[in-house]
Design a protein around this motif. Structure first.
Motif, mmCIF file in Angstrom:
data_model
loop_
_atom_site.group_PDB
_atom_site.id
_atom_site.type_symbol
_atom_site.label_atom_id
_atom_site.label_comp_id
_atom_site.label_asym_id
_atom_site.label_seq_id
_atom_site.Cartn_x
_atom_site.Cartn_y
_atom_site.Cartn_z
ATOM 1 N N UNK A 213 0.831 -1.199 0.000
ATOM 2 C CA UNK A 213 0.000 0.000 0.000
ATOM 3 C C UNK A 213 0.865 1.248 0.000
ATOM 4 N N UNK A 214 0.371 2.274 -0.683
ATOM 5 C CA UNK A 214 1.083 3.547 -0.748
ATOM 6 C C UNK A 214 0.064 4.650 -0.969
ATOM 7 N N UNK A 215 0.036 5.631 -0.060
ATOM 8 C CA UNK A 215 -0.889 6.763 -0.161
ATOM 9 C C UNK A 215 -2.335 6.316 -0.332
ATOM 10 N N UNK A 216 -2.744 5.306 0.444
ATOM 11 C CA UNK A 216 -4.135 4.871 0.447
ATOM 12 C C UNK A 216 -4.555 4.052 -0.746
ATOM 13 N N UNK A 217 -3.608 3.616 -1.549
ATOM 14 C CA UNK A 217 -3.936 2.833 -2.734
ATOM 15 C C UNK A 217 -3.103 1.554 -2.758
ATOM 16 N N UNK A 218 -3.544 0.600 -3.566
ATOM 17 C CA UNK A 218 -2.806 -0.647 -3.721
ATOM 18 C C UNK A 218 -1.740 -0.454 -4.788
ATOM 19 N N UNK A 219 -0.479 -0.540 -4.367
ATOM 20 C CA UNK A 219 0.631 -0.408 -5.317
ATOM 21 C C UNK A 219 0.897 -1.731 -6.017
ATOM 22 N N UNK A 220 0.689 -2.840 -5.294
ATOM 23 C CA UNK A 220 0.924 -4.157 -5.873
ATOM 24 C C UNK A 220 0.332 -5.232 -4.998
ATOM 25 N N UNK A 221 -0.047 -6.349 -5.624
ATOM 26 C CA UNK A 221 -0.617 -7.467 -4.877
ATOM 27 C C UNK A 221 -0.265 -8.760 -5.593
ATOM 28 N N UNK A 222 0.136 -9.764 -4.821
ATOM 29 C CA UNK A 222 0.430 -11.059 -5.403
ATOM 30 C C UNK A 222 1.361 -11.856 -4.518
ATOM 31 N N UNK A 223 1.881 -12.966 -5.039
ATOM 32 C CA UNK A 223 2.834 -13.768 -4.265
ATOM 33 C C UNK A 223 4.030 -12.929 -3.838
ATOM 34 N N UNK A 224 4.515 -13.163 -2.628
ATOM 35 C CA UNK A 224 5.576 -12.313 -2.090
ATOM 36 C C UNK A 224 6.818 -12.334 -2.963
ATOM 37 N N UNK A 225 7.114 -13.463 -3.604
ATOM 38 C CA UNK A 225 8.334 -13.540 -4.402
ATOM 39 C C UNK A 225 8.263 -12.699 -5.671
ATOM 40 N N UNK A 226 7.041 -12.353 -6.113
ATOM 41 C CA UNK A 226 6.923 -11.513 -7.300
ATOM 42 C C UNK A 226 6.676 -10.049 -6.953
ATOM 43 N N UNK A 227 6.148 -9.783 -5.762
ATOM 44 C CA UNK A 227 5.812 -8.409 -5.376
ATOM 45 C C UNK A 227 6.977 -7.708 -4.687
ATOM 46 N N UNK A 228 7.714 -8.438 -3.860
ATOM 47 C CA UNK A 228 8.833 -7.833 -3.130
ATOM 48 C C UNK A 228 10.048 -7.789 -4.054
ATOM 49 N N UNK A 229 10.257 -6.634 -4.679
ATOM 50 C CA UNK A 229 11.328 -6.460 -5.661
ATOM 51 C C UNK A 229 12.090 -5.174 -5.371
ATOM 52 N N UNK A 230 13.312 -5.056 -5.887
ATOM 53 C CA UNK A 230 14.047 -3.795 -5.733
ATOM 54 C C UNK A 230 13.285 -2.609 -6.310
ATOM 55 N N UNK A 231 12.585 -2.811 -7.421
ATOM 56 C CA UNK A 231 11.827 -1.719 -8.011
ATOM 57 C C UNK A 231 10.714 -1.237 -7.114
ATOM 58 N N UNK A 232 9.981 -2.172 -6.476
ATOM 59 C CA UNK A 232 8.922 -1.783 -5.549
ATOM 60 C C UNK A 232 9.494 -1.031 -4.366
ATOM 61 N N UNK A 233 10.605 -1.508 -3.806
ATOM 62 C CA UNK A 233 11.209 -0.864 -2.654
ATOM 63 C C UNK A 233 11.692 0.540 -2.992
ATOM 64 N N UNK A 234 12.153 0.736 -4.202
ATOM 65 C CA UNK A 234 12.565 2.066 -4.662
ATOM 66 C C UNK A 234 11.349 2.970 -4.805
ATOM 67 N N UNK A 235 10.307 2.463 -5.469
ATOM 68 C CA UNK A 235 9.123 3.274 -5.737
ATOM 69 C C UNK A 235 8.361 3.647 -4.462
ATOM 70 N N UNK A 236 8.183 2.672 -3.564
ATOM 71 C CA UNK A 236 7.291 2.848 -2.413
ATOM 72 C C UNK A 236 8.035 3.323 -1.173
ATOM 73 N N UNK A 237 9.200 2.749 -0.915
ATOM 74 C CA UNK A 237 9.934 3.059 0.314
ATOM 75 C C UNK A 237 11.066 4.064 0.099
ATOM 76 N N UNK A 238 11.459 4.287 -1.149
ATOM 77 C CA UNK A 238 12.538 5.219 -1.423
ATOM 78 C C UNK A 238 13.893 4.725 -0.976
ATOM 79 N N UNK A 239 14.129 3.411 -1.107
ATOM 80 C CA UNK A 239 15.417 2.845 -0.732
ATOM 81 C C UNK A 239 15.952 1.989 -1.870
ATOM 82 N N UNK A 240 17.282 1.905 -1.916
ATOM 83 C CA UNK A 240 17.929 0.983 -2.836
ATOM 84 C C UNK A 240 18.173 -0.330 -2.089
ATOM 85 N N UNK A 241 17.732 -1.427 -2.686
ATOM 86 C CA UNK A 241 17.785 -2.697 -1.983
ATOM 87 C C UNK A 241 17.994 -3.844 -2.964
ATOM 88 N N UNK A 242 18.417 -4.973 -2.378
ATOM 89 C CA UNK A 242 18.570 -6.198 -3.149
ATOM 90 C C UNK A 242 17.790 -7.322 -2.478
#
Length: 265
Positions: A213-242
């Motif tokens: 969730x981000x700003x009251x909306x669904x940013x992504x939904x699905x199996x954790x292995x496909x949703x938890x990605x570096x791109x999502x963490x950059x877009x939603x959390x503002x961090x660089x991650x692996x």
């Protein structure tokens, strides 16, 4: 077995909308779904909207039943909600708290006798490792112990839909693992389990599905292995991650730093 489907859900508080036409699902039964996202993303508000604790518009369907507009008495048959913490000044014993949670079920639901109900209370406490705290007063317990009692209250009625708001926030590492393992067991027994988590490492390890969730909306939904990605963490959390496998093959989250394109806080 029932799945949960959210369509155009809008909810919030006086003068402060939080959820903005959120749609998601179906959220599956038999799985643990974690609601994740930064602070103020709307995670707890969504959980409370499903539970009927905040006014909501749109549609929240559990199986063939519409939860929005359903009476509290009827809703109590379908779901249980675990808050972040129990009140600290409640003058009840742990057993009395669980008996109260069961007796709050409408229509005089009963296990047939007081002895049968007490036996069920004892089994729930034992399952959560609280068997020696039955006679303890809630106000004498630590924050983590009260959190475990709140979980016991949520599962005492054996609800098909279980909603938990940060159930591990006050727990030590061992208890966190025990609780997340228990939630997996409860889901595999046929329940729909939805849990708010701030700890992405826990979510990656234990959740079958993620609703980001981000700003009251669904940013992504699905199996954790496909949703938890570096791109999502950059877009939603503002961090660089692996996301890398550990020596045991599990996906591990590694945070390298603040995203170079993230706006200042």
């Amino acid at each position: 077995m029932s799945e949960l489907l959210l369509s155009g859900v809008t909810a919030g508080y006086a003068g402060r909308p939080v959820l903005r036409g959120l749609s998601c699902g179906p959220i599956p039964h038999g799985r643990v779904t974690a609601l994740v996202g930064p602070n103020a993303a709307g995670k707890s508000t969504l959980l409370r909207a499903i539970a009927g604790l905040v006014r909501a518009k749109g549609s929240i369907r559990f199986g063939d039943r519409e939860l929005i507009g359903m009476s509290a008495r009827e809703r109590a048959h379908h779901l249980a909600f675990m808050p972040q913490a129990l009140p600290q000044d409640t003058a009840l014993s742990v057993i009395e708290a669980l008996l109260g949670a069961w007796r709050a079920l409408p229509d005089g639901a009963s296990w047939g006798s007081e002895a049968a109900l007490l036996d069920r209370v004892g089994k729930v406490l034992d399952r959560l490792g609280l068997g020696d705290l039955g006679m303890a007063q809630l106000q004498s317990l630590s924050g983590g112990q009260r959190q475990m009692v709140a979980l016991a209250q949520a599962i005492i009625r054996d609800p098909p839909l279980l909603l938990l708001d940060e159930p591990t926030s006050a727990l030590d590492l061992r208890r966190q693992l025990e609780v997340m393992g228990l939630l997996g067991e409860l889901a595999r027994e046929g329940r729909t389990v939805i849990v708010v988590l701030h700890d992405l490492a826990l979510a990656a390890r234990w959740a079958d599905c993620l609703l980001v969730m981000d700003h009251g909306e669904a940013h992504g939904f699905g199996p954790s292995e496909t949703v938890l990605t570096p791109g999502m963490l950059d877009d939603v959390y503002g961090v660089e991650a692996r996301i890398e496998p550990c020596s045991q093959g599990r996906r591990t989250l590694l945070i390298d730093g603040v995203s170079r394109r993230a706006p200042p806080p």
